[in-house]
Design a protein around this motif. Sequence first.
Motif, short mmCIF file in Angstrom:
data_model
loop_
_atom_site.label_atom_id
_atom_site.label_comp_id
_atom_site.label_asym_id
_atom_site.label_seq_id
_atom_site.Cartn_x
_atom_site.Cartn_y
_atom_site.Cartn_z
N ALA A 76 0.84 -1.21 0.00
CA ALA A 76 0.00 0.00 0.00
C ALA A 76 0.87 1.25 0.00
CB ALA A 76 -0.92 0.00 1.21
N PHE A 77 1.95 1.21 0.76
CA PHE A 77 2.83 2.38 0.83
C PHE A 77 3.54 2.59 -0.50
CE2 PHE A 77 7.05 4.21 1.75
CZ PHE A 77 6.64 5.45 2.19
N ILE A 78 4.06 1.49 -1.06
CA ILE A 78 4.74 1.63 -2.35
C ILE A 78 3.77 2.19 -3.39
CG2 ILE A 78 5.83 0.35 -4.25
CD1 ILE A 78 7.19 -1.37 -2.32
N LEU A 79 2.54 1.69 -3.36
CA LEU A 79 1.55 2.16 -4.34
C LEU A 79 1.25 3.65 -4.15
CD1 LEU A 79 -0.90 -0.88 -4.42
CD2 LEU A 79 0.57 -0.10 -6.28
N ALA A 80 1.17 4.07 -2.91
CA ALA A 80 0.88 5.48 -2.66
C ALA A 80 2.03 6.37 -3.13
CB ALA A 80 0.60 5.71 -1.18
N VAL A 81 3.25 5.96 -2.82
CA VAL A 81 4.40 6.77 -3.24
C VAL A 81 4.52 6.75 -4.77
CG1 VAL A 81 6.88 7.13 -3.04
CG2 VAL A 81 5.58 6.44 -1.04
N SER B 63 15.74 9.96 2.52
CA SER B 63 15.77 10.89 3.66
C SER B 63 14.36 11.32 4.05
CB SER B 63 16.59 12.13 3.32
OG SER B 63 17.86 11.76 2.81
N GLU B 64 13.56 11.62 3.03
CA GLU B 64 12.19 12.06 3.34
C GLU B 64 11.39 10.97 4.03
OE1 GLU B 64 9.52 14.30 0.97
OE2 GLU B 64 11.11 15.30 -0.14
N ILE B 65 11.53 9.74 3.55
CA ILE B 65 10.76 8.66 4.18
C ILE B 65 11.23 8.46 5.62
CG2 ILE B 65 10.04 6.25 4.06
CD1 ILE B 65 10.51 6.31 1.07
N MET C 242 7.55 12.80 2.62
CA MET C 242 7.67 12.84 4.07
C MET C 242 6.30 12.61 4.71
SD MET C 242 9.33 15.93 6.28
CE MET C 242 10.81 16.18 5.32
N ALA C 243 5.30 13.28 4.16
CA ALA C 243 3.94 13.14 4.71
C ALA C 243 3.45 11.70 4.59
CB ALA C 243 2.99 14.09 3.98
N TYR C 244 3.76 11.04 3.48
CA TYR C 244 3.36 9.64 3.31
C TYR C 244 4.18 8.73 4.21
CZ TYR C 244 0.19 10.36 -0.68
OH TYR C 244 -0.85 10.72 -1.48
N GLY C 245 5.46 9.07 4.40
CA GLY C 245 6.33 8.27 5.25
C GLY C 245 5.82 8.19 6.69
N ALA C 246 5.05 9.20 7.08
CA ALA C 246 4.51 9.23 8.44
C ALA C 246 3.61 8.03 8.73
CB ALA C 246 3.73 10.53 8.67
N TYR C 247 3.08 7.43 7.68
CA TYR C 247 2.18 6.28 7.88
C TYR C 247 2.88 4.95 7.64
CZ TYR C 247 -1.05 10.12 6.70
OH TYR C 247 -1.70 11.31 6.61
N GLU D 138 9.05 -1.84 7.74
CA GLU D 138 9.23 -1.87 6.28
C GLU D 138 10.56 -1.24 5.86
OE1 GLU D 138 7.54 -3.76 4.87
OE2 GLU D 138 5.56 -3.82 5.81
N SER D 139 11.10 -1.78 4.77
CA SER D 139 12.41 -1.30 4.30
C SER D 139 12.29 -0.02 3.47
CB SER D 139 13.08 -2.38 3.46
OG SER D 139 14.07 -1.79 2.64
N ILE D 140 12.96 1.01 3.94
CA ILE D 140 12.97 2.29 3.22
C ILE D 140 13.76 2.15 1.91
CG2 ILE D 140 13.95 4.63 3.32
CD1 ILE D 140 13.19 4.70 6.25
N VAL D 141 14.82 1.37 1.97
CA VAL D 141 15.69 1.23 0.81
C VAL D 141 14.95 0.57 -0.36
CG1 VAL D 141 17.85 0.26 -0.03
CG2 VAL D 141 17.69 1.06 2.33
N ARG D 142 14.33 -0.58 -0.05
CA ARG D 142 13.67 -1.29 -1.15
C ARG D 142 12.50 -0.50 -1.73
NH1 ARG D 142 12.43 -6.80 1.15
NH2 ARG D 142 13.27 -5.76 2.97
N THR D 143 11.74 0.13 -0.84
CA THR D 143 10.62 0.94 -1.31
C THR D 143 11.10 2.04 -2.25
OG1 THR D 143 9.58 0.63 0.83
CG2 THR D 143 8.68 2.35 -0.57
N SER D 144 12.14 2.76 -1.83
CA SER D 144 12.61 3.88 -2.63
C SER D 144 13.11 3.41 -3.99
CB SER D 144 13.75 4.62 -1.91
OG SER D 144 13.36 4.95 -0.61
#
Length: 462
Positions: free
Chosen positions: A17-22, A65-67, A243-248, A253-259
Motif C-alpha cells: 500500500a505504501f509503495i503504491l501510494a508513493v 531521507s524524506e521517508i 515525508m507526509a506519506y512516510g509518516a504512515y 518496512e524497508s525504506i531502501v527497497r521501497t525507494s
Amino acid sequence: MTEQRTSLHGHWSSKIAFILAVAGSAVGLGNIWRFPYMAGENGGGAFVLVYLACVVVVGLPIMMSEILIGRRGRRNPVATMRLLGAEETGTTAWRWVGILGVVTGFLILSFYSVIAGWAVAYIFEGGSGIFIGAGPETVNSVFAGLISDPVTTGIWHSVFMAITVFVVALGVEAGLERAVRVLMPALILLLIALMVYGMVVGEFMDGFKFLFKPDFSKLTGEAVLLALGQAFFTLSVGMGAIMAYGAYLPNEESIVRTSIAVVLADTGIAILAALVIFSITFQFGVDETSGPGLVFVSLPLAFGQMTGGVFVAVSFFVLLTFAAWTSAISLMEPAVTYFIEQLKFSRVGAALTVGVIIWGLGFLTVMSFGPWADLMWRGRTFFDWLDFLTNNILLPVGGFAIVVFAGWFMAKNSTADEIDPEAGLIYRLWRTSARYVVPIAIFVVLLNATGLLESIRAYLMP
Ligand code: PHE
C-alpha cells in the motif's frame, strides 16, 4: 532503538500500500507530459543522461531521507521537522523546511491542476472523434483553441481540483490503493502497446536515438538545472509529499527497497512515455521543441490514424488524468495534515480550505496560457516563471535542506535506526550521499545555472 511513535492517522494497510501510494505520487504529469517536452526542448540525449544521473545520485538519497524523517516524526512535515529538529539539534527552526514545502505544494498544484484539466478536456475531445484522420492543422487548432480559452480551461481546472479535494477530504488511505493497483499497470500496458505501435508504424529508431544519443554541445548550465528540477518534480521529492506519506509507514518496512522500487517504476514510465511520444513526433514531423503542448499535439495524430483510435485516446487521457489525480492528492497532503494537526481543522475543512486557495491561484496559470500568453517578463510567461521557480529552485532548495538535516544534523544512531541498524554498505552509501554528494551537487548546479560559478571563477582566476 529509541522509543517509536505511532502516527496520528494510523498506518498503511500493508507494505505494498505504501509503495503504491508513493508510486501514485511520483507517476503523473511529470512523466508523461513534462519529461518528454523538457527532453525535446533541451536537445534529447545529453539532457536525458543528466536527468537519469540526477534521479539516481540526487533524487534517490533524498527520497530515502524524506521517508526516514517522515516515519520518525510521524506528523505533518512542519511538525515533524520541528520535532526532530528539537530532538536532534535543540532548535525548532527546522520547521521552516516544512513550511517551505507546504508553500511549494500550493504553488505546484496550482499549475498542475490546470494541466491536468487539459487532460480531462482531452478525454472528451478524443471521445468526440475529432481526431479521426486529423492532420497537424486540426490537432494544433484543437489544442490552441483549448488553452487560449480561459473559461473552458478554468472549468476543467475546477473539475480536477474538485475531485482532488473530494478524495483528500475522505482521507488518504481510503480507496487510493485499490485504484492505483489496477490503473497504474493499465497505464504501463497502454504505453507499451503504443510503443509497439511506434515501432511498427512510427519512427521509433529516430525517437530512440534522440533520447539516448547524447550531444553534449547542447548541454548548457541551465539545461543541467532543468534536468535536476525535472528529477525532483518527477520523484515528488523536495517538498515533503513523500515525508507526509512516510509518516504512515510501519516501522518494519524497508525504506531502501521501497525507494528503489518507486524510482525504477517512475523512471521506466517516463522513458516509455518519451519513446512513444518521440516515435510519433518524428513520424508526423511535429516540432519536438513545441513545449507544454507536445503530448497534446503529437499523440492525437497517432490516435487519429489507428483503428480503435477513439477508444485508445479516451483510455489514454483517462489514465493520464488518474495518474495526475494521485499526484495532486500527494501535493495537498503536507498542507492538509498541517491544517488538521496544527490549526485543528477537520479533514473536510482542511481539504476545502487548502483546495480553494490552490484553485484560486490556478487561475493565474489559466490566464497565462490564455489572454496573458504574450505577457512576458525576461522572456518568460507567468506559467514559465512559476514552473521555473518551483521545480528548479524551491524543490532543489527544499531537498538540500532535507538531506543536510538527515545527513549532518540527525545522529547516526537515529538515521541508521530507520535505514539499516547494522549500518551496512547501503547505509554508508546513503550517508555519504546525504552529507557530501547531494548537497554539493545541488549547490554547484544552482550556482552554475545562475552564472555565479562563472563570476567566482573569473574573480579567482582573472
Ligand atoms: N511527481 C509528480 C509527477 O511527476 C508531481 C509531484 C511533484 C507530486 C511534487 C508531488 C510532489 O507528476
